[in-house]
Design a protein around this motif. Structure first.
Motif, PDB file in Angstrom:
ATOM      1  N   LEU A 227       0.818  -1.210   0.000  1.00  0.00           N
ATOM      2  CA  LEU A 227       0.000   0.000   0.000  1.00  0.00           C
ATOM      3  C   LEU A 227       0.853   1.261   0.000  1.00  0.00           C
ATOM      4  CD1 LEU A 227      -2.750   1.408   0.213  1.00  0.00           C
ATOM      5  CD2 LEU A 227      -2.577   1.173   2.698  1.00  0.00           C
ATOM      6  N   LEU A 228       1.898   1.258   0.810  1.00  0.00           N
ATOM      7  CA  LEU A 228       2.758   2.438   0.961  1.00  0.00           C
ATOM      8  C   LEU A 228       4.149   2.086   0.435  1.00  0.00           C
ATOM      9  CD1 LEU A 228       1.653   3.330   4.600  1.00  0.00           C
ATOM     10  CD2 LEU A 228       0.851   4.409   2.487  1.00  0.00           C
ATOM     11  N   PRO A 229       4.428   2.348  -0.843  1.00  0.00           N
ATOM     12  CA  PRO A 229       5.647   1.836  -1.474  1.00  0.00           C
ATOM     13  C   PRO A 229       6.949   2.403  -0.928  1.00  0.00           C
ATOM     14  CG  PRO A 229       4.524   3.377  -2.923  1.00  0.00           C
ATOM     15  CD  PRO A 229       3.591   3.105  -1.791  1.00  0.00           C
ATOM     16  N   ILE A 254      -6.900   3.728  -8.024  1.00  0.00           N
ATOM     17  CA  ILE A 254      -6.280   3.258  -6.780  1.00  0.00           C
ATOM     18  C   ILE A 254      -5.805   1.814  -6.933  1.00  0.00           C
ATOM     19  CG2 ILE A 254      -6.754   2.635  -4.379  1.00  0.00           C
ATOM     20  CD1 ILE A 254      -8.567   5.104  -4.246  1.00  0.00           C
ATOM     21  N   LEU A 255      -6.659   0.955  -7.490  1.00  0.00           N
ATOM     22  CA  LEU A 255      -6.274  -0.443  -7.673  1.00  0.00           C
ATOM     23  C   LEU A 255      -5.079  -0.560  -8.613  1.00  0.00           C
ATOM     24  CD1 LEU A 255      -9.787  -2.155  -7.918  1.00  0.00           C
ATOM     25  CD2 LEU A 255      -8.153  -2.276  -6.034  1.00  0.00           C
ATOM     26  N   GLY A 256      -5.057   0.273  -9.649  1.00  0.00           N
ATOM     27  CA  GLY A 256      -3.935   0.252 -10.584  1.00  0.00           C
ATOM     28  C   GLY A 256      -2.634   0.634  -9.903  1.00  0.00           C
ATOM     29  N   LYS A 257      -2.693   1.668  -9.053  1.00  0.00           N
ATOM     30  CA  LYS A 257      -1.481   2.099  -8.348  1.00  0.00           C
ATOM     31  C   LYS A 257      -1.018   1.040  -7.349  1.00  0.00           C
ATOM     32  CE  LYS A 257       0.220   5.773  -8.257  1.00  0.00           C
ATOM     33  NZ  LYS A 257       1.381   6.368  -8.971  1.00  0.00           N
ATOM     34  N   VAL A 258      -1.956   0.525  -6.559  1.00  0.00           N
ATOM     35  CA  VAL A 258      -1.582  -0.373  -5.469  1.00  0.00           C
ATOM     36  C   VAL A 258      -1.226  -1.769  -5.980  1.00  0.00           C
ATOM     37  CG1 VAL A 258      -2.397  -1.514  -3.367  1.00  0.00           C
ATOM     38  CG2 VAL A 258      -2.907   0.910  -3.761  1.00  0.00           C
ATOM     39  N   VAL A 264       3.653  -4.870  -8.572  1.00  0.00           N
ATOM     40  CA  VAL A 264       4.403  -5.549  -9.631  1.00  0.00           C
ATOM     41  C   VAL A 264       5.588  -4.715 -10.101  1.00  0.00           C
ATOM     42  CG1 VAL A 264       4.291  -6.554 -11.942  1.00  0.00           C
ATOM     43  CG2 VAL A 264       2.345  -6.793 -10.392  1.00  0.00           C
ATOM     44  N   LEU A 265       5.326  -3.515 -10.629  1.00  0.00           N
ATOM     45  CA  LEU A 265       6.393  -2.726 -11.231  1.00  0.00           C
ATOM     46  C   LEU A 265       7.508  -2.377 -10.255  1.00  0.00           C
ATOM     47  CD1 LEU A 265       4.410  -0.286 -13.583  1.00  0.00           C
ATOM     48  CD2 LEU A 265       5.516  -2.468 -14.132  1.00  0.00           C
ATOM     49  N   ARG A 266       7.139  -1.978  -9.047  1.00  0.00           N
ATOM     50  CA  ARG A 266       8.163  -1.561  -8.086  1.00  0.00           C
ATOM     51  C   ARG A 266       8.984  -2.736  -7.563  1.00  0.00           C
ATOM     52  NH1 ARG A 266       7.938   3.550  -5.675  1.00  0.00           N
ATOM     53  NH2 ARG A 266       6.235   4.888  -6.402  1.00  0.00           N
ATOM     54  N   VAL A 279      -2.011  10.102  -8.581  1.00  0.00           N
ATOM     55  CA  VAL A 279      -3.293  10.465  -9.161  1.00  0.00           C
ATOM     56  C   VAL A 279      -4.139  11.121  -8.080  1.00  0.00           C
ATOM     57  CG1 VAL A 279      -3.240   8.671 -10.925  1.00  0.00           C
ATOM     58  CG2 VAL A 279      -4.184   8.150  -8.662  1.00  0.00           C
ATOM     59  N   ARG A 280      -5.174  11.859  -8.492  1.00  0.00           N
ATOM     60  CA  ARG A 280      -5.993  12.559  -7.505  1.00  0.00           C
ATOM     61  C   ARG A 280      -6.640  11.595  -6.526  1.00  0.00           C
ATOM     62  NH1 ARG A 280     -10.832  14.150  -5.854  1.00  0.00           N
ATOM     63  NH2 ARG A 280     -11.084  16.306  -5.139  1.00  0.00           N
ATOM     64  N   ALA A 281      -6.958  10.397  -6.993  1.00  0.00           N
ATOM     65  CA  ALA A 281      -7.657   9.432  -6.147  1.00  0.00           C
ATOM     66  C   ALA A 281      -6.772   8.869  -5.044  1.00  0.00           C
ATOM     67  CB  ALA A 281      -8.199   8.293  -7.004  1.00  0.00           C
ATOM     68  N   LEU A 282      -5.435   8.950  -5.195  1.00  0.00           N
ATOM     69  CA  LEU A 282      -4.524   8.395  -4.200  1.00  0.00           C
ATOM     70  C   LEU A 282      -3.269   9.250  -4.133  1.00  0.00           C
ATOM     71  CD1 LEU A 282      -3.658   6.191  -2.196  1.00  0.00           C
ATOM     72  CD2 LEU A 282      -2.828   4.855  -4.143  1.00  0.00           C
TER      73      LEU A 282
END
Length: 335
Positions: A227-229, A254-258, A264-266, A279-282
């Motif tokens: 959640l908190l990268p 939010i789901l895309g970021k988390v 995955v990417l990180r 993004v504004r949502a997160l």
């Protein structure tokens, strides 16, 4: 930061204590493993202190410290760990983890093995000390009463607090973290917003709206969801996540970021170069102190436990405020 030796006392002067949740552990197996290490290291006889519904761990920990414990072994879930950390952080004693809960988030975030009883006991007696941060929080409840607490993983308002409030405890005992799924669905169906006045560190006070606010000392959740990268338990900062989704598109962001970017990417080499801006949502921000006042009382949670409804709270990080005993192998991997 790691210390190379457990402490400076000679072995015959050292002692351990076990604070355990009798519902979640096999105390006879723990006692047998502890006896082996006592004989091997020459430590004093270990004391044992059970938690209860009335005392989730703070009182048992004070008893352990009064008995002279240099290391307090916590055998239980995140709620027990939080209660013990709250009582131990002002002492000279170290905390050793024996994970036995549903999430075991603090142990996961520290990289401590989850299903190794003998290894956990060996770490308590022969491991190395690591100074990690601890969150201190003053909560003003809906009756204007003030209470002071600590947390080691996360504190939250909104989605996660409502999720925990909606979780069936009996179901959680039967199927573990999957019990949270139905609770998440109920929480997501609640479209109400938090109306807050907040202050980060010494910045000026601001007003805003959000669906969820999470103050994290650690970044990973159950099922290895990141959640908190950028959160680290020893960087001297909180990582604050603010969720403000607007409809399906907001939740998709939010789901895309988390799940995709953080999950995955990180975690692949060079993957952070492929992540997008906030993004504004997160939104994420780092701080050492956060003060929030709410327009209406809202559910609040600390490390996965309900703490009633709050009208305001003030949270601050105590950098290096908690000493945790780590396996020797973890010390080697730090170099």
């Amino acid at each position: 930061m790691m210390n190379s030796t457990p402490d400076d006392k000679p072995a015959p002067s050292r002692s351990a204590a076990v604070v355990y949740n009798p519902i979640k552990v096999d105390i006879d197996a723990i006692k047998a493993a502890v006896t082996v290490l006592e004989n091997e290291t020459g430590w004093k006889t270990t004391t044992f202190h059970a938690t209860s519904k009335e005392d989730p761990g703070a009182g048992a920990t004070r008893d352990a410290l009064d008995a002279g414990a240099d290391v307090v072994i916590v055998a239980g879930g995140d709620g027990t760990v939080r209660a013990v950390a709250e009582a131990i952080h002002d002492s000279d004693a170290a905390l050793a983890l024996m994970p036995a809960g549903t999430g075991n988030l603090f142990a996961r975030n520290l990289g401590i093995p989850l299903d190794d009883l003998e290894g956990a006991v060996r770490t308590a007696f022969t491991g190395v000390d690591r100074a990690v941060d601890i969150g201190l929080i003053d909560i003003r409840d809906e009756n204007n009463a003030l209470s002071k607490h600590a947390f080691v993983v996360m504190a939250g308002l909104g989605l996660d607090a409502k999720m925990i409030a909606n979780t069936d405890d009996d179901l959680k005992k039967r199927i573990g973290w999957l019990a949270y799924v139905s609770a998440i669905v109920k929480a997501l169906a609640d479209s109400s917003e938090l109306h807050v006045k907040y202050r980060l560190d010494s910045q000026r006070a601001r007003s805003g709206r959000a669906h969820t606010v999470i103050v994290g000392n650690c970044g990973s959740l159950t099922a290895n969801v990141l959640l908190l990268p950028d959160a680290a338990p020893d960087d001297g900062f909180f990582d604050v996540a603010v969720m403000r989704p607007q409809g399906v598109i907001g939740w998709a962001q939010i789901l895309g970021k988390v799940l995709w970017e953080n999950g995955v990417l990180r975690r692949i080499r060079g993957g952070h170069f492929l992540t997008t801006k906030d993004v504004r949502a997160l939104r994420y921000v780092k701080a050492k102190q956060l003060t929030i006042r709410l327009s209406t009382p809202e559910e609040i949670e600390l490390d996965g436990d309900e703490f009633g409804k709050a009208i305001a709270f003030k949270s601050r990080i105590k950098a290096g405020g908690l000493t945790v005993r780590m396996p020797q192998a973890a010390n080697s991997s730090q170099h």
